[in-house]
Design a protein around this motif. Structure first.
Motif, short mmCIF file in Angstrom:
data_model
loop_
_atom_site.label_atom_id
_atom_site.label_comp_id
_atom_site.label_asym_id
_atom_site.label_seq_id
_atom_site.Cartn_x
_atom_site.Cartn_y
_atom_site.Cartn_z
N GLY A 1 0.79 -1.22 0.00
CA GLY A 1 0.00 0.00 0.00
C GLY A 1 0.82 1.27 0.00
O GLY A 1 0.25 2.36 0.04
N TYR A 2 2.15 1.14 -0.06
CA TYR A 2 3.02 2.32 -0.05
C TYR A 2 2.86 3.16 -1.32
O TYR A 2 2.74 2.62 -2.43
CB TYR A 2 4.49 1.89 0.07
CG TYR A 2 5.47 3.02 -0.17
CD1 TYR A 2 5.84 3.87 0.87
CD2 TYR A 2 6.02 3.24 -1.43
CE1 TYR A 2 6.74 4.91 0.65
CE2 TYR A 2 6.92 4.27 -1.66
CZ TYR A 2 7.27 5.11 -0.61
OH TYR A 2 8.17 6.13 -0.84
N ARG A 3 2.86 4.44 -1.15
CA ARG A 3 2.99 5.38 -2.26
C ARG A 3 3.93 6.49 -1.82
O ARG A 3 3.85 6.95 -0.68
CB ARG A 3 1.63 5.98 -2.64
CG ARG A 3 0.69 5.00 -3.33
CD ARG A 3 1.15 4.67 -4.73
NE ARG A 3 0.26 3.73 -5.39
CZ ARG A 3 0.45 2.41 -5.40
NH1 ARG A 3 1.49 1.89 -4.76
NH2 ARG A 3 -0.38 1.62 -6.04
N TYR A 4 4.79 6.92 -2.73
CA TYR A 4 5.69 8.02 -2.40
C TYR A 4 4.86 9.26 -2.08
O TYR A 4 3.86 9.54 -2.74
CB TYR A 4 6.65 8.29 -3.56
CG TYR A 4 7.59 9.45 -3.30
CD1 TYR A 4 8.37 9.47 -2.15
CD2 TYR A 4 7.68 10.50 -4.19
CE1 TYR A 4 9.22 10.53 -1.91
CE2 TYR A 4 8.54 11.56 -3.96
CZ TYR A 4 9.30 11.57 -2.81
OH TYR A 4 10.15 12.62 -2.56
N ARG A 5 5.29 9.98 -1.07
CA ARG A 5 4.47 11.08 -0.54
C ARG A 5 4.15 12.15 -1.57
O ARG A 5 3.14 12.85 -1.46
CB ARG A 5 5.19 11.71 0.65
CG ARG A 5 6.58 12.23 0.32
CD ARG A 5 7.36 12.56 1.57
NE ARG A 5 8.75 12.90 1.26
CZ ARG A 5 9.73 12.83 2.12
NH1 ARG A 5 9.50 12.45 3.36
NH2 ARG A 5 10.96 13.14 1.77
N ASP A 6 5.00 12.32 -2.60
CA ASP A 6 4.75 13.32 -3.63
C ASP A 6 4.29 12.67 -4.94
O ASP A 6 4.30 13.30 -5.98
CB ASP A 6 6.01 14.15 -3.90
CG ASP A 6 6.37 15.02 -2.70
OD1 ASP A 6 5.46 15.39 -1.96
OD2 ASP A 6 7.56 15.31 -2.52
N GLY A 7 3.87 11.41 -4.87
CA GLY A 7 3.46 10.70 -6.07
C GLY A 7 2.06 11.08 -6.52
O GLY A 7 1.31 11.74 -5.81
N VAL A 8 1.69 10.64 -7.72
CA VAL A 8 0.38 10.99 -8.27
C VAL A 8 -0.70 10.01 -7.85
O VAL A 8 -1.89 10.32 -7.93
CB VAL A 8 0.44 11.05 -9.81
CG1 VAL A 8 1.36 12.16 -10.25
CG2 VAL A 8 0.90 9.72 -10.40
N LYS A 9 -0.32 8.81 -7.42
CA LYS A 9 -1.30 7.83 -6.98
C LYS A 9 -1.65 8.08 -5.51
O LYS A 9 -0.75 8.31 -4.70
CB LYS A 9 -0.77 6.41 -7.14
CG LYS A 9 -0.55 5.99 -8.59
CD LYS A 9 -0.06 4.55 -8.65
CE LYS A 9 0.16 4.10 -10.09
NZ LYS A 9 0.67 2.72 -10.16
N ARG B 1 12.37 4.00 1.51
CA ARG B 1 11.82 4.30 0.18
C ARG B 1 11.63 5.80 0.00
O ARG B 1 11.96 6.36 -1.07
CB ARG B 1 10.48 3.58 0.00
CG ARG B 1 10.60 2.07 -0.15
CD ARG B 1 9.22 1.44 -0.25
NE ARG B 1 9.30 -0.02 -0.42
CZ ARG B 1 8.24 -0.81 -0.52
NH1 ARG B 1 7.01 -0.31 -0.45
NH2 ARG B 1 8.39 -2.13 -0.68
N ASP B 2 11.09 6.47 1.01
CA ASP B 2 10.88 7.92 0.91
C ASP B 2 12.19 8.66 0.66
O ASP B 2 12.28 9.54 -0.20
CB ASP B 2 10.23 8.46 2.18
CG ASP B 2 8.71 8.28 2.21
OD1 ASP B 2 8.13 7.94 1.15
OD2 ASP B 2 8.12 8.50 3.27
N LEU B 3 13.22 8.31 1.43
CA LEU B 3 14.51 8.98 1.28
C LEU B 3 15.08 8.74 -0.11
O LEU B 3 15.62 9.66 -0.74
CB LEU B 3 15.49 8.50 2.34
CG LEU B 3 15.17 8.87 3.79
CD1 LEU B 3 16.16 8.22 4.74
CD2 LEU B 3 15.16 10.39 3.99
N THR B 4 14.97 7.52 -0.59
CA THR B 4 15.56 7.18 -1.89
C THR B 4 14.77 7.79 -3.03
O THR B 4 15.34 8.20 -4.05
CB THR B 4 15.65 5.65 -2.04
OG1 THR B 4 16.33 5.10 -0.90
CG2 THR B 4 16.42 5.26 -3.29
N ASN B 5 13.46 7.86 -2.90
CA ASN B 5 12.62 8.44 -3.95
C ASN B 5 12.72 9.97 -4.04
O ASN B 5 12.36 10.56 -5.06
CB ASN B 5 11.14 8.08 -3.71
CG ASN B 5 10.81 6.67 -4.18
OD1 ASN B 5 11.31 6.21 -5.19
ND2 ASN B 5 9.94 6.00 -3.44
N THR B 6 13.21 10.60 -2.98
CA THR B 6 13.29 12.07 -2.98
C THR B 6 14.24 12.56 -4.08
O THR B 6 15.36 12.06 -4.20
CB THR B 6 13.79 12.57 -1.61
OG1 THR B 6 12.86 12.17 -0.61
CG2 THR B 6 13.92 14.08 -1.59
#
Length: 474
Positions: free
Chosen positions: A111-119, A159-164
């Motif tokens: 259920g994870y989604r990146y905090r700034d993602g579109v989903k 994941r959040d840190l890496t996706n930033t």
């Protein structure tokens, strides 16, 4: 993170999730029989029930019912439902605590989604209706849920840190995030080195010298009272990698915000160890730098002096990760003297060539440690394959003007590990090259598209196994 909780009272207004296995009621059994491979782990079959309550049923395949299968079922369930849909999962009476842990981890990770993602991220509550009435089982379920939540929070952070994006995530920003996370947990200490404090860190200064964002070295420590084992985790923290003067092609550069995935994993695992109050001393070391092109960038042919006083000739500025890890390992061996050291790094493209996109390479001279880490990875759901530490290749690292060169033709994963071998000192050690599995091109069971947080789960399983002498997969 969305809420997962246990309940004793069914609610027919929620979407019902029924694991496919023995003991189904006649209607669910008939639906499962009418669906091909309904019991396959991760397979979700949706049945609308107009004018009835509940109005929708999801059949979730759990296969043999082991933890991995339940994890797959949980992840698929989280993705099959709308973001705000309330789910009620009906557990069979024989569900084990490990199954509950797998289910909960799958739900949260899937259920994870990146905090700034579109989903949209999942927001609807998940309720688990336990088939067990036994109080011991209920307590075990609660413990499993707590452990799953801790692991999931660690992975979400990694994941959040890496996706930033790297436009935000320079070394100073990443160091500040570590300080902020540690401040919210008692028992953790953080030291951040910068500027002249990095005088002995020749590799880190060289790699970070071409960027307008100066490097940092972060030491995060969890030291509970009475701890008798000290584990050092070292994570590569290149916040963006252009390749430096040995510049990467465009396609090789566009995902290089993930080149600090190793640092994210070891930080997340150390924070998780504190959250679980593990009686193991854990120190995470993260050399943070941006490998950029500029007037002060280090050059092919430069000789670098590391923390331990040894020297490396730079033959490829795109083989920068091993240079910053060498300083961190030299620091660890001289100043910390741990019982064992584990490195986690997005170190080589050869990892994907050798093992594909889902599997990390493990190299270690210690059979017992390698077996324990592999068992931890298997239990956690992260794929690991041990490669030989072929010492006869070490002669290819010889330099005419330094103690070694940093890049040479040959088996890339092995050559990088042989380079690092010089810096571990007398400690037991293992090295993970996880460049390939650090990123997922699409949603895949518990992996969300983007950064995977690879390594955080394996490390937490391993560290938890050191608590009370459990087996690493426990």
């Amino acid at each position: 993170m969305f809420a997962i909780r246990f309940t004793d009272v069914p609610d027919d207004t929620a979407t019902r999730v029924v694991p496919v296995g023995p003991g189904l009621d006649p209607e669910m059994s008939a639906l499962a029989d009418a669906t091909e491979k309904a019991d396959e782990p991760g397979r979700i079959t949706v049945f609308p029930r107009p004018l009835r309550q509940p109005s929708k049923v999801l059949l979730a395949g759990i296969g043999a019912g082991d933890e991995a299968a339940w994890r797959a079922a949980g992840a698929a369930t989280a993705r099959a439902a709308a973001a705000d849909e309330v789910l009620e999962i009906h557990l069979p009476a024989d569900t084990t605590p490990d199954a509950v842990r797998g289910l909960a981890e799958g739900l949260w990770l899937g259920g994870y989604r990146y905090r700034d993602g579109v989903k949209p991220a999942r927001s609807g509550e998940v309720r688990i209706l336990a088939g067990h009435s036994d109080s011991y089982a209920s307590d075990s379920y609660a413990t499993s849920l707590t452990r799953a939540e801790t692991v999931a929070r660690a992975v979400w952070l990694a994941r959040d840190l890496t996706n930033t994006p790297a436009s935000v995530k320079n070394p100073e920003w990443l160091a500040d995030q570590i300080v902020t996370e540690a401040a919210s947990r008692p028992g953790l200490t953080v030291t951040v080195l910068a500027g002249d404090e990095l005088e002995r860190f020749g590799g880190l200064r060289a790699v970070g010298g071409g960027s307008v964002s100066p490097p940092r070295f972060v030491e995060l420590s969890w030291q509970p009272p009475g701890a008798t084992t000290h584990v050092v985790l070292v994570g590569k923290g290149i916040t963006f990698d252009t390749g430096g003067i040995s510049i990467k092609p465009r396609d090789g550069m566009k995902l290089m915000k993930k080149d600090m995935g190793g640092a994210a994993a070891v930080i997340a695992a150390t924070l998780g160890a504190a959250d679980l109050n593990l009686p193991v001393r854990v120190t995470a070391l993260t050399p943070l730098a941006e490998n950029a092109i500029g007037a002060a960038a280090f050059r092919p042919g430069d000789v670098i002096t590391h923390y331990d006083g040894s020297t490396s000739e730079n033959t490829n500025s795109d083989a920068e990760g091993r240079l910053v890890l060498a300083d961190a390992l030299g620091y660890s061996a001289a100043e910390l003297r741990p019982d064992l050291t584990i490195t986690v790094a997005t170190l080589t493209g050869a990892n994907a060539v050798a093992l594909g996109k889902r599997t990390a390479a493990l190299l270690s001279p210690d059979d017992e440690l390698a077996a324990a880490l592999t068992a931890a990875g298997t239990a956690a759901g992260e794929q690991i394959w041990r490669l030989p530490l072929a010492g006869d290749y070490a002669e290819h690292l010889r330099s005419d003007i330094a103690d070694r060169i940093n890049a040479t033709p040959g088996p890339g994963v092995v050559m990088a590990a042989l380079f690092l071998r010089d810096f571990f000192g007398d400690t037991r050690w293992a090295h993970f090259d996880m460049s390939a599995p650090s990123w997922a091109e699409a949603d895949d069971l518990e992996l969300a598209k983007g950064a995977t947080g690879w390594g955080a789960r394996t490390l937490l399983r391993y560290l938890s196994a050191l608590d009370g002498g459990q087996q690493p997969g426990a």
